[in-house]
Design a protein around this motif. Structure first.
Motif, PDB file in Angstrom:
ATOM      1  N   GLN A 128       0.854  -1.184   0.000  1.00 38.80           N
ATOM      2  CA  GLN A 128       0.000   0.000   0.000  1.00 38.80           C
ATOM      3  C   GLN A 128       0.886   1.228   0.000  1.00 38.80           C
ATOM      4  OE1 GLN A 128      -3.493  -0.008  -0.113  1.00 38.80           O
ATOM      5  NE2 GLN A 128      -3.167  -2.190  -0.471  1.00 38.80           N
ATOM      6  N   LEU A 129       0.601   2.164  -0.876  1.00 42.11           N
ATOM      7  CA  LEU A 129       1.388   3.390  -0.984  1.00 42.11           C
ATOM      8  C   LEU A 129       0.650   4.549  -0.339  1.00 42.11           C
ATOM      9  CD1 LEU A 129       2.463   3.007  -4.716  1.00 42.11           C
ATOM     10  CD2 LEU A 129       3.844   2.489  -2.691  1.00 42.11           C
ATOM     11  N   ASP A 130       1.396   5.510   0.187  1.00 44.58           N
ATOM     12  CA  ASP A 130       0.817   6.729   0.759  1.00 44.58           C
ATOM     13  C   ASP A 130       1.152   7.903  -0.142  1.00 44.58           C
ATOM     14  OD1 ASP A 130      -0.295   5.613   3.099  1.00 44.58           O
ATOM     15  OD2 ASP A 130       1.680   5.628   4.069  1.00 44.58           O
ATOM     16  N   GLY A 131       0.188   8.774  -0.347  1.00 42.97           N
ATOM     17  CA  GLY A 131       0.405   9.959  -1.173  1.00 42.97           C
ATOM     18  C   GLY A 131      -0.412   9.883  -2.444  1.00 42.97           C
ATOM     19  N   LYS A 132       0.024  10.618  -3.451  1.00 40.23           N
ATOM     20  CA  LYS A 132      -0.654  10.630  -4.747  1.00 40.23           C
ATOM     21  C   LYS A 132      -0.207   9.389  -5.519  1.00 40.23           C
ATOM     22  CE  LYS A 132      -1.183  15.592  -5.335  1.00 40.23           C
ATOM     23  NZ  LYS A 132      -0.891  16.704  -6.252  1.00 40.23           N
ATOM     24  N   HIS A 171      -2.588  -0.436  -5.838  1.00 39.53           N
ATOM     25  CA  HIS A 171      -1.591   0.627  -5.967  1.00 39.53           C
ATOM     26  C   HIS A 171      -0.431   0.164  -6.837  1.00 39.53           C
ATOM     27  CE1 HIS A 171      -2.867   2.635  -1.904  1.00 39.53           C
ATOM     28  NE2 HIS A 171      -3.870   2.490  -2.752  1.00 39.53           N
ATOM     29  N   LEU A 192       3.843   5.931  -7.253  1.00 37.17           N
ATOM     30  CA  LEU A 192       3.665   7.265  -6.687  1.00 37.17           C
ATOM     31  C   LEU A 192       3.952   8.330  -7.741  1.00 37.17           C
ATOM     32  CD1 LEU A 192       5.531   6.763  -3.304  1.00 37.17           C
ATOM     33  CD2 LEU A 192       3.081   7.204  -3.570  1.00 37.17           C
TER      34      LEU A 192
END
Length: 129
Positions: A8-12, A22, A25
């Motif tokens: 899981q990625l955080d951000g845009k 996901h 990024l």
């Protein structure tokens, strides 16, 4: 098949348009100036949650490249390709980087791109030269 681990990625983020897994990024975009036979494509320095298919030689507008298609690990959809090797010196910067085709992914704001009629007519980096 073993247990599937999804990062899981955080951000845009860019995600698979079919299953929303996901993939990359925004901050990992190297260039937005690529095109494929379906329209726009973005070059990324890294992607996650993909598996790499077999290597093959492809003649592209920018010359001969060794590439491998990349697939979403959750749904198996092809989402782009990885540049394994570039045969032209000027194209070496692509080696080890990934193309995500915009019409195959959802953008950071959840938008999807669709194939335009013109995209199939014009040349692309992925088309035979």
């Amino acid at each position: 098949m073993g247990r599937l681990y999804v990062t899981q990625l955080d951000g845009k983020i860019y995600s698979c348009k079919h299953c929303q897994t996901h993939l990359a990024l925004c901050e990992d975009i190297v260039s937005k100036s690529f095109h494929c036979k379906h329209g726009k494509a973005y070059l990324f320095s890294k992607v996650v949650n993909v598996f790499v298919g077999p290597k093959e030689e492809r003649m592209m507008i920018t010359g001969m490249h060794t590439v491998a298609d990349i697939f979403c690990i959750c749904c198996g959809s092809i989402v782009g390709w990885k540049y394994e090797a570039a045969h032209e010196r000027s194209q070496k910067y692509k080696e080890g980087k990934f193309i995500l085709e915009r019409f195959k992914v959802s953008g950071p704001d959840g938008t999807n791109y669709w194939i335009s009629p013109e995209a199939q007519i014009t040349g692309s980096d992925a088309d035979d030269a």
